[in-house]
Design a protein around this motif. Sequence first.
Motif, short mmCIF file in Angstrom:
data_model
loop_
_atom_site.label_atom_id
_atom_site.label_comp_id
_atom_site.label_asym_id
_atom_site.label_seq_id
_atom_site.Cartn_x
_atom_site.Cartn_y
_atom_site.Cartn_z
N THR A 71 30.45 31.25 40.66
CA THR A 71 30.35 30.05 39.81
C THR A 71 30.91 30.43 38.44
OG1 THR A 71 28.41 29.19 40.96
CG2 THR A 71 28.82 28.38 38.72
N SER A 116 31.80 29.44 34.64
CA SER A 116 31.41 28.52 33.56
C SER A 116 32.59 28.34 32.62
CB SER A 116 30.21 29.07 32.79
OG SER A 116 29.07 29.14 33.64
N ALA A 132 34.87 23.56 43.95
CA ALA A 132 34.04 22.36 43.75
C ALA A 132 33.46 22.39 42.35
CB ALA A 132 32.93 22.30 44.80
N ALA A 133 33.77 21.37 41.57
CA ALA A 133 33.29 21.30 40.19
C ALA A 133 31.95 20.58 40.14
CB ALA A 133 34.29 20.56 39.32
N GLN A 134 31.03 21.13 39.36
CA GLN A 134 29.74 20.49 39.14
C GLN A 134 29.89 19.41 38.06
OE1 GLN A 134 26.60 23.37 38.48
NE2 GLN A 134 27.51 24.83 39.95
N SER A 135 28.86 18.59 37.88
CA SER A 135 28.90 17.55 36.85
C SER A 135 29.07 18.19 35.47
CB SER A 135 27.63 16.71 36.89
OG SER A 135 27.54 16.02 38.12
N GLN A 192 31.57 22.98 31.79
CA GLN A 192 31.42 22.60 33.19
C GLN A 192 31.39 23.86 34.05
OE1 GLN A 192 34.50 19.92 34.48
NE2 GLN A 192 33.26 19.10 36.14
N ASN A 193 30.53 23.86 35.07
CA ASN A 193 30.49 24.94 36.04
C ASN A 193 31.34 24.57 37.25
OD1 ASN A 193 28.78 26.57 34.53
ND2 ASN A 193 26.93 25.69 35.45
N VAL A 194 32.10 25.54 37.74
CA VAL A 194 32.98 25.31 38.88
C VAL A 194 32.68 26.37 39.94
CG1 VAL A 194 35.36 25.16 39.67
CG2 VAL A 194 34.75 24.35 37.38
N ASN A 195 32.35 25.91 41.14
CA ASN A 195 32.06 26.82 42.25
C ASN A 195 33.34 27.10 43.03
OD1 ASN A 195 29.31 26.63 41.59
ND2 ASN A 195 29.06 24.84 42.91
#
Length: 248
Positions: free
Chosen positions: A184, A186, A217-220, A226-229
Amino acid sequence: MPTENDFLAFAVGGSANVTSQTAYAANTTLTQGGFQSGIANSADLNKVWRQSSIMSAVLAQFIVARTGSPAIDDGTTATLLANLELSSAAVNGDSTKTFSVAPATASTHAVQFGQATNTTSPLALATTAATVANQAVNLGQLAASLASSGYLKIPVISGGVTRIFILQWVRNITATANGSGQATISAAFPITFPNAVLSYSYTPDNEFSSVGAQRIAAQSPTTSGQNVNIDGVTASGPCAISGLIVGY
């Protein structure tokens, strides 16, 4: 026919009986004390009357030329005063009826048009921040940071409301994957959006490694980051993302 100017210069003929300027200026008894009782010198009188009449004639002609109205000697002052005040303003659309000013050097000076268009002048014409569609945009409203991770601000009108549209980008934000090849990341935005994030797009590119993620997959988002997985990278290996984020 020329517009009437009743204020005429006195004793301006070539053979006029007038004291010379040199003699008049040297006669400080007269220029400082004025005429005394007794018989006055006619040439001195004519000099005094000529000086005052020339200036009144010139001023009256200035009024006539500026306003197009006559300068009438009818023993009153109201109309002449009103036209003098009117004549001190430039006439729109007539380049022959404008004042010239020296270059401004202080905040209380009038600014020359050339200074307003000279980008090197500290006195160049400034505008406040635009708030409606027909106003000039202040250059400060177009602020930007052209770094590898940066932003660009653009003033817009949306629904009749002034907004600052902001385009931001982040480049090669890195992390280390876990043993399953997942991470993840940030992404902190270069600046915080004052209102909201509108949209975003990320790619799992790593400029320092040939290994790219298979899934992302980007989180809200928040207004500041923003956090991006990501998934599918080398276990315990490096990974990175780059992306574009827009908002206001």
